[in-house]
Design a protein around this motif. Structure first.
Motif, PDB file in Angstrom:
ATOM      1  N   THR A 143      41.815   5.748  58.338  1.00 51.86           N
ATOM      2  CA  THR A 143      43.222   5.518  58.675  1.00 51.86           C
ATOM      3  C   THR A 143      44.139   6.616  58.151  1.00 51.86           C
ATOM      4  N   GLY A 144      43.593   7.798  57.911  1.00 55.98           N
ATOM      5  CA  GLY A 144      44.413   8.896  57.390  1.00 55.98           C
ATOM      6  C   GLY A 144      45.668   9.186  58.182  1.00 55.98           C
ATOM      7  N   PRO A 145      45.603   9.221  59.520  1.00 56.09           N
ATOM      8  CA  PRO A 145      46.808   9.505  60.310  1.00 56.09           C
ATOM      9  C   PRO A 145      47.534   8.252  60.779  1.00 56.09           C
ATOM     10  N   ALA A 146      47.361   7.128  60.086  1.00 58.43           N
ATOM     11  CA  ALA A 146      47.893   5.849  60.572  1.00 58.43           C
ATOM     12  C   ALA A 146      49.394   5.877  60.795  1.00 58.43           C
ATOM     13  N   CYS A 165      49.169  16.984  64.729  1.00 54.72           N
ATOM     14  CA  CYS A 165      49.543  16.761  63.330  1.00 54.72           C
ATOM     15  C   CYS A 165      50.865  17.456  63.043  1.00 54.72           C
ATOM     16  N   PRO A 166      52.008  16.839  63.407  1.00 56.10           N
ATOM     17  CA  PRO A 166      53.315  17.489  63.218  1.00 56.10           C
ATOM     18  C   PRO A 166      53.594  17.910  61.791  1.00 56.10           C
ATOM     19  N   ASP A 167      53.058  17.158  60.808  1.00 58.60           N
ATOM     20  CA  ASP A 167      53.323  17.492  59.415  1.00 58.60           C
ATOM     21  C   ASP A 167      52.798  18.874  59.043  1.00 58.60           C
ATOM     22  N   ASN A 168      51.786  19.363  59.751  1.00 60.80           N
ATOM     23  CA  ASN A 168      51.275  20.698  59.464  1.00 60.80           C
ATOM     24  C   ASN A 168      52.350  21.770  59.634  1.00 60.80           C
ATOM     25  N   HIS A 208      42.832  22.825  58.870  1.00 61.92           N
ATOM     26  CA  HIS A 208      43.082  21.708  57.969  1.00 61.92           C
ATOM     27  C   HIS A 208      44.306  20.928  58.445  1.00 61.92           C
ATOM     28  N   PHE A 209      44.230  19.617  58.399  1.00 64.91           N
ATOM     29  CA  PHE A 209      45.325  18.753  58.834  1.00 64.91           C
ATOM     30  C   PHE A 209      45.630  17.737  57.740  1.00 64.91           C
ATOM     31  N   TRP A 210      46.935  17.489  57.573  1.00 63.11           N
ATOM     32  CA  TRP A 210      47.380  16.507  56.583  1.00 63.11           C
ATOM     33  C   TRP A 210      48.520  15.699  57.176  1.00 63.11           C
ATOM     34  N   TRP A 211      48.417  14.375  56.992  1.00 71.59           N
ATOM     35  CA  TRP A 211      49.449  13.467  57.507  1.00 71.59           C
ATOM     36  C   TRP A 211      50.151  12.790  56.341  1.00 71.59           C
ATOM     37  N   ASP A 212      51.475  12.789  56.365  1.00 68.03           N
ATOM     38  CA  ASP A 212      52.297  12.183  55.331  1.00 68.03           C
ATOM     39  C   ASP A 212      52.190  10.667  55.415  1.00 68.03           C
TER      40      ASP A 212
END
Length: 264
Positions: A174-177, A233-236, A260-264
């Motif tokens: 659920t990382g990008p939930a 991944c807009p946060d990137n 690499h992708f990261w979601w807030d």
């Protein structure tokens, strides 16, 4: 989510995986979800920190339907047992169209920022083979566990999945939930597998690393891929120093062997 037969239960009485033709190091089977134990194991997780070469050593597991991924074993959010996994809520990645997913996300997150219409999927920058993609994945995995920067406690895991792109949905990640349904993003990962030879190499609580066998090699190609990343991944872009598609393409995509992708 539609799944293949899960070979992980065989490891309950055969921890080394000998019956599957494997020689696994000490590890454990995880079945914990946000709603209690799942009806079968979701993944096998090595007990010890991963070392260079461990990814390649697990290559024979692919023949059994088990795919490798490096996961965070501890750290601020703990390991997978504390990630609020929800496999029962996952749809099947193959039921979604990657371009439709990205077009929807572009309209929701990127169109207002860029004042541009969805540009469409970009073509693959070249041709490659599955062997090339697997070799690229092993190299990124080795670099990851050797550097120790992205994951505090990198551990090798095995997940029952049809293809590497499906691994996040297969465990109910659920990382990008806060952004999108995981299975819909896995449909995009499938498309990137086909076009760029990506493999899902690492998962943390809210971030994802993929290897890229066929990265963009020109700025125009990189900018086209950057548009897909903005939707995915807009946060990137919105929460980094590379706040324009051009800067993101130049600094993070051009000839880069990993994304690499990261979601807030």
């Amino acid at each position: 989510m539609a799944t293949l037969p899960n070979p992980l239960p065989k490891l309950t009485s055969d921890p080394s995986g000998a019956a599957l033709g494997l020689r696994l190091p000490p590890g454990s089977l995880l079945d914990g979800t946000d709603e209690g134990p799942w009806h079968e194991p979701l993944l096998w997780l090595a007990d010890d920190r991963a070392r260079p070469g461990d990814w390649a050593a697990l290559a024979p597991a692919r023949r059994t339907g088990l795919l490798p991924v490096v996961v965070e074993g501890s750290g601020r959010h703990g390991g997978p047992e504390g990630w609020e996994l929800v496999p029962g809520d996952m749809s099947y990645p193959g039921d979604h169209d990657a371009e439709e997913v990205l077009a929807d996300l572009w309209e929701e997150y990127a169109a207002g920022e860029t004042q541009q219409d969805w540009p469409g999927l970009t073509a693959s920058p070249g041709s490659g083979s599955v062997v090339d993609a697997e070799t690229a994945a092993a190299e990124i995995a080795d670099s990851l566990v050797e550097s120790g920067g992205l994951l505090e406690d990198p551990r090798l895991a095995l997940v029952p999945a049809r293809r590497s792109a499906d691994v996040p949905a297969a465990i109910g990640w659920t990382g990008p939930a806060n952004h999108e349904d995981t299975a819909r993003l896995c449909a995009v990962l499938r498309s990137w597998e086909d076009r760029f030879g990506i493999r899902v190499v690492a998962l943390g609580f809210d971030h994802l690393l993929v290897s890229v066998a066929l990265p963009p090699t020109t700025l125009a190609e990189a900018e086209a891929v950057a548009a897909e990343h903005f939707a995915f991944c807009p946060d990137n872009l919105l929460q980094s120093g590379d706040t324009t598609i051009r800067a993101y393409a130049e600094n993070r995509l051009l000839n880069q062997p990993a994304w690499h992708f990261w979601w807030d």
